[in-house]
Design a protein around this motif. Sequence first.
Motif: not given
Length: 342
Positions: A85-87, A256-259, A276-279, A285-286
Amino acid sequence: MVTLRRRTLKVLTLLVLFAFLTSFLLSYSHTVATTAWLPRQLVLELSDSFRRLVAFPRRPCTCARCVGQRRVSAWFDQRFNQSMQPLLTAQNAFLYEDTYPWWLRLQGEKQPQDLNATFRELFEVVPGGVDPLLEKKAVGCRRCAVVGNSGNLRASWYGPHIDSHDFVLRMNKAPTAGFEADVGSKTTHHFVYPESFRELADNVSMVLVPFKTLDLQWVVSATTTGTISHTYIPVPAKIKVKKEQILVYHPAFIKYVFDSWLQGHGRYPSTGILSVIFSLHVCDEVDLYGFGADSRGNWHHYWENNPSAGAFRKTGVHDGDFESNVTSALASIHKVRIFKGR
């Protein structure tokens, strides 16, 4: 929603009938010596096609390319965890035992405050739920532009193309006024931390990226008493962002992004790669703009007058080269498109 359920029920009913008919015809073809109207081979081929149809992964969106589509790249599938979950919300406001000490080390917190108390104070001030705009309730096509701050945006004339997206994500001190032709004027979500904050338009959601406990406390202070005006540098004591438009990036998502994505390169991720990873998790579509060096190999911000600048590439905190490799790899498997400008 009702129409979607009815359509799904019809599709399932047809699939069940097809399976039953196929099974019946296969049995029938075993007992009948000659069948002029439906040879056994045709039945076998239909049955094989049906099995392939069932096994094929359902497209998660209606875009020409879907970020969440699995079985496209083993490299992507190993890194992308849809359950993350990003937020940060009132419902998921906790950190696991391995995440909390890692997060504290990001900026050397030696005597942290009570994090649970900080979470309580935070959600007494800002909404504790997820931005309704970010929730994906049905299959569709949400097109997102993630706009970095590279000098390669100069004279790119990307502005109208950027503004055509459903969501436009920007970060840190990035201005748009005076640069609209190249970077656009639309912003839906702006990623900042206290030291990189800039005032935002009324219709823009602020996404706080907390690298320390004091960042969370700053949000509370900046929207109420204004008592925090200094972290390791001076920061705005008060901000004009509406409380209902303040979102908080989950510290566990930073890890999570780091690992998973950076494989431990750098001390912690930059705001750029975090965006970027959040998106990837909230968009179908990114498109990426303003990432990397310009055509001369210079790393600088598009609003700067010193194009030979590049200190932020080698900060000792972020590994800009490795992060660039990640975005290039995403582009190579068609998970994102990179517009390199000039």
